[in-house]
Design a protein around this motif. Structure first.
Motif, short mmCIF file in Angstrom:
data_model
loop_
_atom_site.label_atom_id
_atom_site.label_comp_id
_atom_site.label_asym_id
_atom_site.label_seq_id
_atom_site.Cartn_x
_atom_site.Cartn_y
_atom_site.Cartn_z
N MET A 1 65.55 96.63 55.68
CA MET A 1 65.77 95.97 56.98
C MET A 1 65.03 94.65 57.03
N ALA A 2 65.65 93.67 57.69
CA ALA A 2 64.94 92.39 57.88
C ALA A 2 63.71 92.70 58.73
N GLY A 3 62.67 91.89 58.61
CA GLY A 3 61.44 92.19 59.35
C GLY A 3 61.67 92.21 60.85
N LEU A 4 60.71 92.82 61.52
CA LEU A 4 60.78 92.92 62.98
C LEU A 4 60.59 91.54 63.61
N ARG A 5 61.38 91.25 64.62
CA ARG A 5 61.25 89.97 65.34
C ARG A 5 61.10 90.27 66.82
N LEU A 6 60.12 89.66 67.44
CA LEU A 6 59.82 89.95 68.85
C LEU A 6 59.61 88.66 69.63
N HIS A 7 60.01 88.69 70.89
CA HIS A 7 59.84 87.52 71.74
C HIS A 7 58.37 87.36 72.11
N GLU A 15 59.97 85.54 67.47
CA GLU A 15 59.26 85.19 66.23
C GLU A 15 59.12 86.42 65.34
N PRO A 16 58.99 86.20 64.03
CA PRO A 16 58.73 87.35 63.15
C PRO A 16 57.42 88.00 63.54
N PHE A 17 57.37 89.31 63.45
CA PHE A 17 56.14 90.01 63.82
C PHE A 17 55.35 90.39 62.58
N ARG A 265 50.35 87.25 71.15
CA ARG A 265 51.73 87.60 71.51
C ARG A 265 51.74 88.36 72.83
N TRP A 266 52.39 87.76 73.83
CA TRP A 266 52.51 88.37 75.15
C TRP A 266 53.98 88.69 75.37
N MET A 267 54.26 89.93 75.75
CA MET A 267 55.67 90.32 75.93
C MET A 267 55.86 90.85 77.36
N HIS A 268 56.97 90.42 77.97
CA HIS A 268 57.20 90.78 79.38
C HIS A 268 58.62 91.27 79.61
N ASN A 269 58.72 92.32 80.42
CA ASN A 269 60.05 92.83 80.80
C ASN A 269 60.50 92.16 82.09
N GLY A 373 65.32 96.07 65.70
CA GLY A 373 64.24 95.20 65.21
C GLY A 373 64.43 93.75 65.64
N ASP A 374 65.60 93.41 66.17
CA ASP A 374 65.84 92.05 66.64
C ASP A 374 65.46 91.99 68.11
N ASP A 375 64.19 91.86 68.38
CA ASP A 375 63.65 91.80 69.73
C ASP A 375 64.12 92.98 70.59
N LEU A 376 64.09 94.16 70.01
CA LEU A 376 64.38 95.41 70.74
C LEU A 376 65.79 95.38 71.37
N GLY A 377 66.77 95.18 70.53
CA GLY A 377 68.17 95.11 71.04
C GLY A 377 68.71 96.50 71.33
N THR A 378 68.20 97.13 72.38
CA THR A 378 68.61 98.51 72.67
C THR A 378 70.11 98.64 73.00
N PRO A 379 70.74 97.71 73.75
CA PRO A 379 72.16 97.93 74.05
C PRO A 379 72.99 97.95 72.76
N GLN A 380 72.68 97.04 71.83
CA GLN A 380 73.43 97.00 70.57
C GLN A 380 73.13 98.23 69.72
N ALA A 381 71.85 98.65 69.72
CA ALA A 381 71.48 99.83 68.93
C ALA A 381 72.19 101.07 69.48
N MET A 382 72.34 101.13 70.81
CA MET A 382 73.03 102.28 71.41
C MET A 382 74.50 102.29 71.00
N SER A 383 75.07 101.11 70.76
CA SER A 383 76.49 101.12 70.39
C SER A 383 76.63 101.71 68.98
N VAL A 384 75.62 101.57 68.13
CA VAL A 384 75.69 102.22 66.81
C VAL A 384 75.62 103.74 66.99
N LEU A 385 74.76 104.17 67.92
CA LEU A 385 74.68 105.61 68.22
C LEU A 385 76.06 106.14 68.65
N TRP A 386 76.73 105.37 69.50
CA TRP A 386 78.06 105.80 69.97
C TRP A 386 79.08 105.83 68.84
N GLU A 387 78.98 104.84 67.94
CA GLU A 387 79.91 104.84 66.79
C GLU A 387 79.74 106.13 65.99
#
Ligand code: AMP
Ligand code: ZN
Length: 482
Positions: A1-7, A15-17, A265-269, A373-387
């Protein structure tokens, strides 16, 4: 997997983490202020921190996660003005601050658990760290960053040229626009309290070199985060509302007291909105996990709803959207259960471990890891779960993948595979949609302190054969005793 990247809010970039210490990622999360129930909005912040931690662990890092509990009332507005929040709770409930904090802390963790939020490795209470906070203020004082006025010790932002970097604040504009009621003794409106002196009747106060009083809110997090995570750590999290004041101030204190950048690194929802508007404890339009359960939803349906949006997007909460999330989740639960039955793994906890094959090397798993790993792309990751759920993989392989993904998503697929979570039914028989609607109206009336209307609704429910009992976790209904 490409390295983890986080906002990173500080650079406004993904940025790469790279962890400071390859063996352990150190994270601090601003915890709840425990003078009232956490709203589902607050819980979005902890769901985000949970996904971050699980993603780091999934990627192979060991994580040390620390969260504070703000049990000394920080003031009503971030700018240290207004009424003490804890004091408000004390007046409302006629209990001691310690009783109030204890009760709401317990409810917070039970709601977090219902949402599958992993408990941070260290949970630290502000009231148990007053000496560390005093030391921190003293260090800032010795280095010349503070001044004292009649109501306490303040941080002098003009001594820190980097102040404003996190939020991009316009400090000069702020000075010009300062309202007349701001503390005129302060040298700059954005200077903030490190230690406040307390009147004798103030409920929570401690001795200090500056007199009896209580700590400023921001100093709590600086003192506790550096105590448990050291003078440099990897990630600090919180909701976006914390950026301009709480985190800006925390960052300034940290860097000035320790003489270097403590957190890079500061991350905010982003916020959860309700019916398109802002939700807030003070606005009286907030929902708790218990309110969702009362309306017949499983708490994990809310987790599913939150994961379906990216953490940096606003998310609008509606009952319809929650209903959609519940339906989707029910389908996933049914799917893993039937896969488990088909593979003969129906009773095995963590069935994935028992299955052969290297699921995490499969194309689906690689894609899942890439997306999460691409800044916590949960919606896209969930679509793989659905596939995988919908696809035609062999049952063993499909089950293994779904359970693997659930290590990050935490939507109860393992329990569902064991038959512990089925399609969700709406509580007891008396909880019909009409009863639930009346209950909600009664809650609304109570929130508006319209006791007459609340009593009328209780009487109406009794006529319908339904008794209401108010419990610490909200009203419960049962058939009226004969
Ligand atoms: P508090 O207990 O008020 O300090 O808030 C706890 C956490 O919830 C903080 O990280 C806030 O930034 C966050 N928060 C508050 N309201 C919301 C909301 N509506 N949506 C998302 N996060 C929120
Ligand atoms: Zn904090």
């Amino acid at each position: 997997m490409a390295g983890l990247r986080l906002h990173n809010t500080l650079t406004r970039q993904v940025e790469p983490f790279e962890p400071l210490d390859p063996n352990e990622v150190r994270i601090y999360t601003c915890g709840p202020t425990v003078y009232d129930y956490a709203t589902i909005g607050n819980l979005r912040a902890y769901l985000f921190a949970d996904i971050l931690r699980r993603t780091l662990e999934y990627t192979g890092y060991r994580v040390k996660h620390v969260m504070n509990i703000t049990d000394v009332g920080h003031l009503e507005s971030d700018a240290d003005e207004g009424e003490d929040k804890m004091l408000k709770g004390v007046r409302r409930e006629r209990k001691t601050p310690w009783e109030i904090a204890g009760y709401y802390t317990e409810v917070f963790f039970s709601h977090s658990e219902a949402l599958n939020i992993l408990r941070p490795h260290i949970v630290c209470r502000a009231t148990e760290h007053i000496p560390e906070m005093i030391d921190f203020v003293r260090r800032l004082e010795q280095l010349g960053y503070t001044y004292q006025i009649s109501d306490g010790v303040y941080f002098d932002i003009s001594k820190n040229p980097r102040y404003g970097q996190l939020s991009g604040l316009d400090l000069e504009g702020q000075r010009a626009g300062a309202r007349v009621d701001v503390n005129l003794e302060k040298r700059h409106p954005a200077d903030f309290a490190l230690w406040r002196l307390a009147a004798p009747e103030h409920i929570m106060q401690w001795d200090s070199p500056w007199g009896r009083g209580y700590p400023g809110w921001h100093i709590e997090c600086s003192a506790m985060s550096t105590k448990y995570l050291g003078d440099r750590f990897d990630i600090h999290t919180g909701g976006v509302d914390h950026i301009p004041v709480h985190h800006e101030d925390e960052l300034a204190q940290n860097d000035c007291a320790l003489g270097h950048r403590v957190v890079s690194r500061w991350m905010h929802n982003e916020f959860l909105l309700v019916d398109g508007g802002r939700m807030g404890k003070s606005l009286g339009n907030f929902y708790t996990v218990d309110n969702l359960v009362m309306r017949g939803f499983h708490p994990l349906a809310y987790r599913y709803l939150v994961l379906n949006a990216h953490y940096r997007s606003k998310l609008n909460f509606t009952w319809e959207a929650l209903g959609g999330a519940q339906t989707a989740l029910d389908r996933l639960w049914q799917r893993v259960r039937s896969l488990a039955l088909a593979t003969g793994n129906a009773g095995t906890a963590g069935a994935a471990a028992a299955l052969p094959g290297a699921a995490d090397e499969s194309p689906e798993a690689l894609r899942f890891a890439e997306l999460i790993g691409d800044d916590l792309g949960t919606p896209q990751a969930m679509s793989v779960l659905w596939e995988v759920a919908r696809g035609d993989r062999d049952p063993g392989g499909a089950l293994e993948l779904m359970l693997l993904f659930d290590r990050v998503l935490g939507i109860g697929l393992d329990a569902a595979a064991r038959g512990q979570l089925g399609a969700h039914s709406a509580g007891t028989d008396v909880e019909t949609p009409e009863v639930l609607a009346l209950l909600q109206q009664r809650e609304d009336a109570r929130a508006a302190r319209d006791w007459g209307r609340a009593d009328q609704i209780r009487a109406r429910l009794l006529e319908m054969g339904v008794a209401v009992e108010d419990t610490p976790s909200g009203p419960k209904v049962r058939p009226r005793p004969a």
